[in-house]
Design a protein around this motif. Structure first.
Motif, PDB file in Angstrom:
ATOM      1  N   CYS A   1       5.507   2.926 -11.729  1.00 51.45           N
ATOM      2  CA  CYS A   1       6.563   2.149 -10.728  1.00 51.45           C
ATOM      3  C   CYS A   1       5.607   1.619  -9.787  1.00 51.45           C
ATOM      4  O   CYS A   1       4.695   2.005  -9.160  1.00 51.45           O
ATOM      5  N   SER A   2       5.741   0.698  -9.438  1.00 48.45           N
ATOM      6  CA  SER A   2       5.255   0.371  -8.494  1.00 48.45           C
ATOM      7  C   SER A   2       5.727  -0.677  -7.630  1.00 48.45           C
ATOM      8  O   SER A   2       7.258  -0.885  -7.391  1.00 48.45           O
ATOM      9  N   LEU A   3       5.376  -1.362  -6.255  1.00 51.10           N
ATOM     10  CA  LEU A   3       5.790  -2.080  -5.056  1.00 51.10           C
ATOM     11  C   LEU A   3       4.905  -3.388  -4.763  1.00 51.10           C
ATOM     12  O   LEU A   3       3.796  -3.338  -5.020  1.00 51.10           O
ATOM     13  N   THR A   4       5.568  -4.248  -4.934  1.00 53.88           N
ATOM     14  CA  THR A   4       5.318  -5.677  -4.967  1.00 53.88           C
ATOM     15  C   THR A   4       6.213  -6.664  -3.802  1.00 53.88           C
ATOM     16  O   THR A   4       6.924  -5.891  -3.034  1.00 53.88           O
ATOM     17  N   THR A   5       5.661  -7.923  -3.696  1.00 51.22           N
ATOM     18  CA  THR A   5       6.723  -9.009  -2.767  1.00 51.22           C
ATOM     19  C   THR A   5       7.417  -9.488  -4.220  1.00 51.22           C
ATOM     20  O   THR A   5       6.408 -10.135  -4.974  1.00 51.22           O
ATOM     21  N   ALA A   6       8.144 -10.673  -4.182  1.00 46.05           N
ATOM     22  CA  ALA A   6       8.476 -11.857  -5.158  1.00 46.05           C
ATOM     23  C   ALA A   6      10.015 -12.380  -5.114  1.00 46.05           C
ATOM     24  O   ALA A   6      10.536 -11.764  -3.489  1.00 46.05           O
TER      25      ALA A   6
ATOM     26  N   ILE B   1      -1.915  -1.690 -12.310  1.00 43.27           N
ATOM     27  CA  ILE B   1      -2.245  -3.074 -11.906  1.00 43.27           C
ATOM     28  C   ILE B   1      -1.090  -3.847 -10.519  1.00 43.27           C
ATOM     29  O   ILE B   1      -1.892  -4.299 -10.000  1.00 43.27           O
ATOM     30  N   ILE B   2      -0.167  -3.924 -10.390  1.00 43.27           N
ATOM     31  CA  ILE B   2       0.448  -4.283  -9.462  1.00 43.27           C
ATOM     32  C   ILE B   2      -0.089  -3.495  -8.408  1.00 43.27           C
ATOM     33  O   ILE B   2       0.359  -4.271  -7.164  1.00 43.27           O
ATOM     34  N   GLY B   3       0.657  -1.719  -8.168  1.00 41.00           N
ATOM     35  CA  GLY B   3      -0.212  -1.712  -6.911  1.00 41.00           C
ATOM     36  C   GLY B   3       0.516  -0.535  -7.088  1.00 41.00           C
ATOM     37  O   GLY B   3       2.128  -0.887  -6.285  1.00 41.00           O
ATOM     38  N   PRO B   4       0.752   0.330  -5.894  1.00 39.81           N
ATOM     39  CA  PRO B   4       1.855   1.548  -5.401  1.00 39.81           C
ATOM     40  C   PRO B   4       1.878   1.428  -3.941  1.00 39.81           C
ATOM     41  O   PRO B   4       2.583   2.588  -3.154  1.00 39.81           O
ATOM     42  N   SER B   5       0.884   0.555  -3.223  1.00 41.57           N
ATOM     43  CA  SER B   5       1.310   0.259  -1.387  1.00 41.57           C
ATOM     44  C   SER B   5       1.638  -1.425  -1.570  1.00 41.57           C
ATOM     45  O   SER B   5       1.056  -2.424  -1.818  1.00 41.57           O
ATOM     46  N   LEU B   6       2.187  -1.218  -0.324  1.00 44.01           N
ATOM     47  CA  LEU B   6       2.083  -2.244   0.688  1.00 44.01           C
ATOM     48  C   LEU B   6       1.561  -2.295   2.199  1.00 44.01           C
ATOM     49  O   LEU B   6       1.982  -1.220   2.188  1.00 44.01           O
TER      50      LEU B   6
ATOM     51  N   LEU C   1       3.385   0.235   6.414  1.00 47.66           N
ATOM     52  CA  LEU C   1       3.071   0.642   5.758  1.00 47.66           C
ATOM     53  C   LEU C   1       4.177   1.394   4.729  1.00 47.66           C
ATOM     54  O   LEU C   1       5.097   1.927   4.937  1.00 47.66           O
ATOM     55  N   LEU C   2       4.620   1.145   2.549  1.00 46.43           N
ATOM     56  CA  LEU C   2       4.966   0.912   2.123  1.00 46.43           C
ATOM     57  C   LEU C   2       4.183   2.186   0.994  1.00 46.43           C
ATOM     58  O   LEU C   2       3.194   1.085   0.319  1.00 46.43           O
ATOM     59  N   PHE C   3       4.923   3.360   0.506  1.00 48.21           N
ATOM     60  CA  PHE C   3       3.562   3.829  -0.675  1.00 48.21           C
ATOM     61  C   PHE C   3       4.660   3.887  -1.899  1.00 48.21           C
ATOM     62  O   PHE C   3       5.256   5.221  -0.902  1.00 48.21           O
ATOM     63  N   VAL C   4       4.286   3.858  -2.954  1.00 41.45           N
ATOM     64  CA  VAL C   4       5.761   4.707  -4.014  1.00 41.45           C
ATOM     65  C   VAL C   4       4.359   5.522  -4.407  1.00 41.45           C
ATOM     66  O   VAL C   4       3.799   5.177  -5.064  1.00 41.45           O
TER      67      VAL C   4
END
Length: 129
Positions: A44-49, A89-94, A36-39
């Motif tokens: 700013c936000s976290l995602t994969t790309a 929209i992107i979100g703070p966590s993964l 679990l990752l949380f910024v």
């Protein structure tokens, strides 16, 4: 729980944090689980790309073109309201599964921090389950 800091250098920036996250996983007791990752920030936000050359800039350009130009009502700085909206929209966590202490990402996936109001110091919390 572990916490680490990322320094950004530009107003808009994509930073690959995959290796940093996997370094933390190497020290985990559990070989398999969920990461679990949380910024802890609102611009700013976290995602994969996919981070083929230039795709970071394509993503940032696309994000900036999503929002209309409005008269925003943000009380302390209406100028960076789009930064807050895009971050939301992107979100703070993964949550990403891991096995053998490695993230189970697709071939082209990287874990990224999307900076929308830099340069800044960004704090990311990491926990495993």
């Amino acid at each position: 729980m572990k916490t680490f800091t990322i320094s950004t250098k530009k107003k808009d920036q994509i930073i690959d944090i995959t290796n940093t996250v996997e370094q933390f996983l190497r020290d985990e007791e559990k070989e398999d689980g969920l990461c679990l990752l949380f910024v802890a920030h609102t611009t700013c936000s976290l995602t994969t790309a996919d981070l083929d050359p230039g795709t970071d800039l394509d993503l940032l350009d696309a994000l900036r073109n999503l929002l209309p130009h409005l008269s925003y009502r943000h009380p302390h700085d209406p100028h960076h309201t789009p930064d807050h909206i895009l971050s939301t929209i992107i979100g703070p966590s993964l949550v990403i599964p891991y096995s053998d202490r490695q993230l189970m990402l697709g071939t082209w996936q990287s874990v990224i921090l999307v900076e929308l109001d830099g340069p800044r110091q960004r704090t990311i919390h990491l926990n495993t389950f």
